[in-house]
Design a protein around this motif. Sequence first.
Motif, PDB file in Angstrom:
ATOM      1  N   ARG A  17       0.799  -1.229   0.000  1.00 32.82           N
ATOM      2  CA  ARG A  17       0.000   0.000   0.000  1.00 32.82           C
ATOM      3  C   ARG A  17       0.835   1.285   0.000  1.00 32.82           C
ATOM      4  N   VAL A  18       2.155   1.166   0.027  1.00 32.04           N
ATOM      5  CA  VAL A  18       3.025   2.349   0.008  1.00 32.04           C
ATOM      6  C   VAL A  18       4.239   2.052  -0.861  1.00 32.04           C
ATOM      7  N   TRP A  19       4.451   2.894  -1.865  1.00 31.29           N
ATOM      8  CA  TRP A  19       5.637   2.780  -2.713  1.00 31.29           C
ATOM      9  C   TRP A  19       6.354   4.104  -2.699  1.00 31.29           C
ATOM     10  N   ARG A  20       7.690   4.046  -2.675  1.00 37.75           N
ATOM     11  CA  ARG A  20       8.509   5.253  -2.687  1.00 37.75           C
ATOM     12  C   ARG A  20       9.558   5.141  -3.794  1.00 37.75           C
ATOM     13  N   GLY A  21       9.816   6.275  -4.433  1.00 39.31           N
ATOM     14  CA  GLY A  21      10.851   6.323  -5.455  1.00 39.31           C
ATOM     15  C   GLY A  21      10.646   7.511  -6.370  1.00 39.31           C
ATOM     16  N   ASP A  22      11.685   7.884  -7.087  1.00 38.51           N
ATOM     17  CA  ASP A  22      11.626   8.976  -8.065  1.00 38.51           C
ATOM     18  C   ASP A  22      11.117  10.279  -7.464  1.00 38.51           C
ATOM     19  N   GLY A  23      11.341  10.480  -6.155  1.00 38.68           N
ATOM     20  CA  GLY A  23      10.914  11.721  -5.512  1.00 38.68           C
ATOM     21  C   GLY A  23       9.449  11.737  -5.108  1.00 38.68           C
ATOM     22  N   TRP A  24       8.802  10.580  -5.156  1.00 37.22           N
ATOM     23  CA  TRP A  24       7.375  10.497  -4.860  1.00 37.22           C
ATOM     24  C   TRP A  24       7.070   9.351  -3.898  1.00 37.22           C
ATOM     25  N   THR A  25       5.925   9.459  -3.224  1.00 32.28           N
ATOM     26  CA  THR A  25       5.375   8.369  -2.426  1.00 32.28           C
ATOM     27  C   THR A  25       3.936   8.165  -2.862  1.00 32.28           C
ATOM     28  N   ALA A  26       3.593   6.929  -3.187  1.00 31.23           N
ATOM     29  CA  ALA A  26       2.205   6.568  -3.495  1.00 31.23           C
ATOM     30  C   ALA A  26       1.670   5.833  -2.282  1.00 31.23           C
ATOM     31  N   GLN A  27       0.522   6.284  -1.790  1.00 26.92           N
ATOM     32  CA  GLN A  27      -0.050   5.648  -0.603  1.00 26.92           C
ATOM     33  C   GLN A  27      -1.520   5.347  -0.868  1.00 26.92           C
ATOM     34  N   VAL A  28      -1.885   4.064  -0.745  1.00 23.40           N
ATOM     35  CA  VAL A  28      -3.271   3.648  -0.932  1.00 23.40           C
ATOM     36  C   VAL A  28      -3.999   3.841   0.395  1.00 23.40           C
ATOM     37  N   VAL A  39      -5.712   6.499  -4.013  1.00 19.10           N
ATOM     38  CA  VAL A  39      -4.256   6.553  -3.961  1.00 19.10           C
ATOM     39  C   VAL A  39      -3.846   8.020  -3.931  1.00 19.10           C
ATOM     40  N   ALA A  40      -2.979   8.347  -2.975  1.00 22.14           N
ATOM     41  CA  ALA A  40      -2.464   9.718  -2.837  1.00 22.14           C
ATOM     42  C   ALA A  40      -1.020   9.725  -3.313  1.00 22.14           C
ATOM     43  N   MET A  41      -0.698  10.701  -4.161  1.00 22.42           N
ATOM     44  CA  MET A  41       0.670  10.871  -4.647  1.00 22.42           C
ATOM     45  C   MET A  41       1.262  12.090  -3.945  1.00 22.42           C
ATOM     46  N   ILE A  42       2.303  11.856  -3.163  1.00 25.56           N
ATOM     47  CA  ILE A  42       2.920  12.907  -2.362  1.00 25.56           C
ATOM     48  C   ILE A  42       4.348  13.114  -2.851  1.00 25.56           C
ATOM     49  N   LYS A  43       4.649  14.345  -3.266  1.00 25.85           N
ATOM     50  CA  LYS A  43       6.009  14.687  -3.702  1.00 25.85           C
ATOM     51  C   LYS A  43       6.881  14.816  -2.462  1.00 25.85           C
ATOM     52  N   PRO A  54      -8.940   7.666  -7.506  1.00 26.40           N
ATOM     53  CA  PRO A  54      -9.487   6.351  -7.129  1.00 26.40           C
ATOM     54  C   PRO A  54      -8.459   5.245  -7.329  1.00 26.40           C
ATOM     55  N   TRP A  55      -8.587   4.186  -6.559  1.00 24.45           N
ATOM     56  CA  TRP A  55      -7.698   3.040  -6.681  1.00 24.45           C
ATOM     57  C   TRP A  55      -8.535   1.785  -6.830  1.00 24.45           C
ATOM     58  N   ASP A  68       2.210  -1.882  -7.659  1.00 21.31           N
ATOM     59  CA  ASP A  68       3.305  -2.587  -8.322  1.00 21.31           C
ATOM     60  C   ASP A  68       4.122  -1.572  -9.117  1.00 21.31           C
ATOM     61  N   GLY A  69       5.201  -2.016  -9.698  1.00 22.81           N
ATOM     62  CA  GLY A  69       6.114  -1.131 -10.410  1.00 22.81           C
ATOM     63  C   GLY A  69       5.473  -0.384 -11.563  1.00 22.81           C
ATOM     64  N   ASN A  70       4.681  -1.077 -12.387  1.00 21.33           N
ATOM     65  CA  ASN A  70       4.040  -0.425 -13.525  1.00 21.33           C
ATOM     66  C   ASN A  70       3.032   0.624 -13.064  1.00 21.33           C
ATOM     67  N   ALA A  71       2.231   0.274 -12.073  1.00 25.49           N
ATOM     68  CA  ALA A  71       1.234   1.225 -11.560  1.00 25.49           C
ATOM     69  C   ALA A  71       1.935   2.438 -10.954  1.00 25.49           C
ATOM     70  N   PHE A  72       3.005   2.207 -10.202  1.00 21.63           N
ATOM     71  CA  PHE A  72       3.724   3.312  -9.572  1.00 21.63           C
ATOM     72  C   PHE A  72       4.318   4.237 -10.633  1.00 21.63           C
ATOM     73  N   SER A  73       4.906   3.675 -11.677  1.00 20.15           N
ATOM     74  CA  SER A  73       5.477   4.495 -12.758  1.00 20.15           C
ATOM     75  C   SER A  73       4.406   5.359 -13.416  1.00 20.15           C
ATOM     76  N   THR A  74       3.249   4.775 -13.655  1.00 24.50           N
ATOM     77  CA  THR A  74       2.139   5.526 -14.248  1.00 24.50           C
ATOM     78  C   THR A  74       1.667   6.627 -13.309  1.00 24.50           C
ATOM     79  N   LEU A  75       1.574   6.315 -12.017  1.00 28.63           N
ATOM     80  CA  LEU A  75       1.149   7.323 -11.038  1.00 28.63           C
ATOM     81  C   LEU A  75       2.147   8.472 -10.951  1.00 28.63           C
TER      82      LEU A  75
END
Length: 164
Positions: A17-28, A39-43, A54-55, A68-75
């Motif tokens: 539910r939490v991915w970090r990378g590329d200067g961003w955090t995605a949190q479901v 899903v919240a995208m936090i710089k 929506p997620w 996952d990696g593909n979803a995070f890249s798109t986000l």
Amino acid sequence: MAAESPPEPSLKPQQPRVWRGDGWTAQVLKNEDDDGWAVAMIKDGEPEPALVGPWTMGRDKKNPKPLDGNAFSTLVKTASEFVRRHEQQLHATLHQRITVTANGGRVSVSLDIVPDDENPHALLTAHDEGGNALAQVRVPPSFKLNRASAVEWAENDFYKPLDR
């Protein structure tokens, strides 16, 4: 000598539910408006999300689909584009420019708004065709720059315009 406390374990950069990378955090997160998920995208370094959307529900129809990696890249791409468009819109709002014909010549007039919390104001500036500064006056940030106001200012020898 006091014993040093152990370093805090760092959070794993990727969790369901939490991915970090590329200067961003995605949190479901649980969507409080309905039974779904968001899903919240936090710089990095920002206190608020740049984008919330929506997620997808998982197969069990009650828990969220894991990131996952593909979803995070798109986000990241979507959130970055959203921030970029917002910055462009803000820049266009704060910095306006118009070129008019006045007093027999072409004059470029710009309005640059300074959004200061304590003393907001704007600078109205005129340049001739060669880029030489003709005049600059301080005006309220609510000043409306348009063709008529630019021509009027130039034809009145760049006297400070009345508050509009």
